[in-house]
Motif scaffolding. Sequence first.
Motif, PDB file in Angstrom:
ATOM      1  N   LYS A 114      -6.636  33.606  13.964  1.00  0.00           N
ATOM      2  CA  LYS A 114      -7.963  33.174  13.520  1.00  0.00           C
ATOM      3  C   LYS A 114      -8.490  31.944  14.239  1.00  0.00           C
ATOM      4  O   LYS A 114      -9.701  31.719  14.288  1.00  0.00           O
ATOM      5  CB  LYS A 114      -7.921  32.866  12.015  1.00  0.00           C
ATOM      6  CG  LYS A 114      -7.816  34.094  11.112  1.00  0.00           C
ATOM      7  CD  LYS A 114      -9.133  34.860  11.099  1.00  0.00           C
ATOM      8  CE  LYS A 114      -9.168  35.914   9.998  1.00  0.00           C
ATOM      9  NZ  LYS A 114      -9.431  35.329   8.680  1.00  0.00           N
ATOM     10  N   ASN A 126     -16.443  29.841   5.779  1.00  0.00           N
ATOM     11  CA  ASN A 126     -16.725  31.248   5.458  1.00  0.00           C
ATOM     12  C   ASN A 126     -16.559  32.138   6.686  1.00  0.00           C
ATOM     13  O   ASN A 126     -16.012  33.252   6.593  1.00  0.00           O
ATOM     14  CB  ASN A 126     -18.149  31.384   4.916  1.00  0.00           C
ATOM     15  CG  ASN A 126     -18.305  30.777   3.533  1.00  0.00           C
ATOM     16  OD1 ASN A 126     -17.334  30.677   2.784  1.00  0.00           O
ATOM     17  ND2 ASN A 126     -19.504  30.344   3.199  1.00  0.00           N
ATOM     18  N   LYS A 133     -13.020  32.997   7.340  1.00  0.00           N
ATOM     19  CA  LYS A 133     -12.479  34.032   6.448  1.00  0.00           C
ATOM     20  C   LYS A 133     -12.877  35.430   6.905  1.00  0.00           C
ATOM     21  O   LYS A 133     -12.245  36.409   6.532  1.00  0.00           O
ATOM     22  CB  LYS A 133     -12.969  33.799   5.019  1.00  0.00           C
ATOM     23  CG  LYS A 133     -12.446  32.521   4.385  1.00  0.00           C
ATOM     24  CD  LYS A 133     -13.079  32.305   3.012  1.00  0.00           C
ATOM     25  CE  LYS A 133     -12.627  30.979   2.404  1.00  0.00           C
ATOM     26  NZ  LYS A 133     -13.296  30.718   1.105  1.00  0.00           N
TER      27      LYS A 133
END
Length: 469
Positions: free
Chosen positions: A409, A312, A315
């Motif tokens: 990321k 999570n 993201k």
Amino acid sequence: MGKPIMIVGTSSGAGKSLTVAAICRILTNKGFNVAPFKMQNMSLNSMVSIEGGEMSVAQYVQSIACKKPPSVVYNPILLKPENGKTYIIFKGEFVDKVKPGSYMMDKKMKYFNEGIKDLKKLLSENDYVIIEGAGSPVEINLKPYDITNMAVAKAVNADTIIVTDINRGGSFASIVGTMELLDENEKDLIKGFVFNKFFGSKDLLNDGFDYLEKRYGVKTLGVIPYFKHQIPEEDSMIEWEQKTGDLDIRIVKLPRISNFSDFMPLSWYNGIKYIDSANEVGGDILIIPGSKSTVEDLIWMKENGIYEKILNAHKNKTFIVGICGGFQMFSKKIFDNVESNKTVEGFGFIPYDTHFNEEKRSVNISGNVLFNNKKYEVSGYEIRHGETSIKENEFGTFDGKKSGYLSNKVLGTYLHGIFFNTKFTQEFLNYFRERKGLKHKDFSTISIDNEINNWANFVSKNINLEELL
């Protein structure tokens, strides 16, 4: 034949490793030929020697203090505990995996005898060999099986110093207890006491010094005040940092975490926070560190909810970094027929699998990495079984081969010590400072050699080594 000087402590964390490093540098600066030695070390923190073998961080640092290339000869036995077993690394190479009781009763005398041969050879080649003990030399349950403390001192008739951490309290009682539990022939080897990490007026300690000298005929050689340094230390008494800085940098404290000395520069420059629960996952940067058992630690994260929280966080705005085992966890799948004999799904942050090989890769390495569209020369070391073949989005190139993975990321790399490369680390931290609207900062290069020199100069002013030389 050189002179052996042994440093033992009243406990783990008393300051043995740094005292050895200081004495090594003091004598080296005086023009003597000096070598460090520790028969056996137990640690999940290891580095790569000049021979390409694994050795402990403490003896690696002490080698630098002697201005010599780090060699496995200085640390013949390295033990790595994992899942109720002990991995035995002898002279840098894995030789066996046994139950702790089996090693203590059956195995270690063979390695001890070989280690003593190495120690005697070092004594024949050097003016001084400074020997480090482990824990306490008088643990009643371990003393009959000792191969690290007074057994070594007796084997080479080493003048021995007992070091104690006075900041913890009870240091005089600890020294008295240690002396009382030593055998008479061991007491004869004790030539001095050193009190470490002191705050206050040394004059307040004189009554205690007088008592020790009257009772045992042994002088106190020095009282070393507390000294803040940036020298990598062993992990047996590690304090897991919980204070982050302008950037919220969190590191997952895996049950089998290894090589967490990787993150010392981040602590110095910003601050870090170790976490071990799902509700702590987040921050600006989340790091999954190296592991002695990658698959088992990945399963642990799945079982306690950390795994889902990291997915999570990925993201959202948290940037995920994986070092060695942490990088392997980024894979789609991990095929491990070496450590856990399991195949598991990873985080899937990278479109590649990781396969474990029986042969372990231990190597010092340098190359180029790319971050924020800038190229940096970096160096460090790799210790791993796994192999992750990267075809694109590589983080760097080492020996002409693509390695690691970088996206907007995640960053994954096999390179231990990446953050000790100051230019890269400055760019890395400033990239995230800019994302938070913070000003750029310049970070001064931290030289381990300079840190050792500063520490040794400080110790030399607070300890009387002439009593031993």
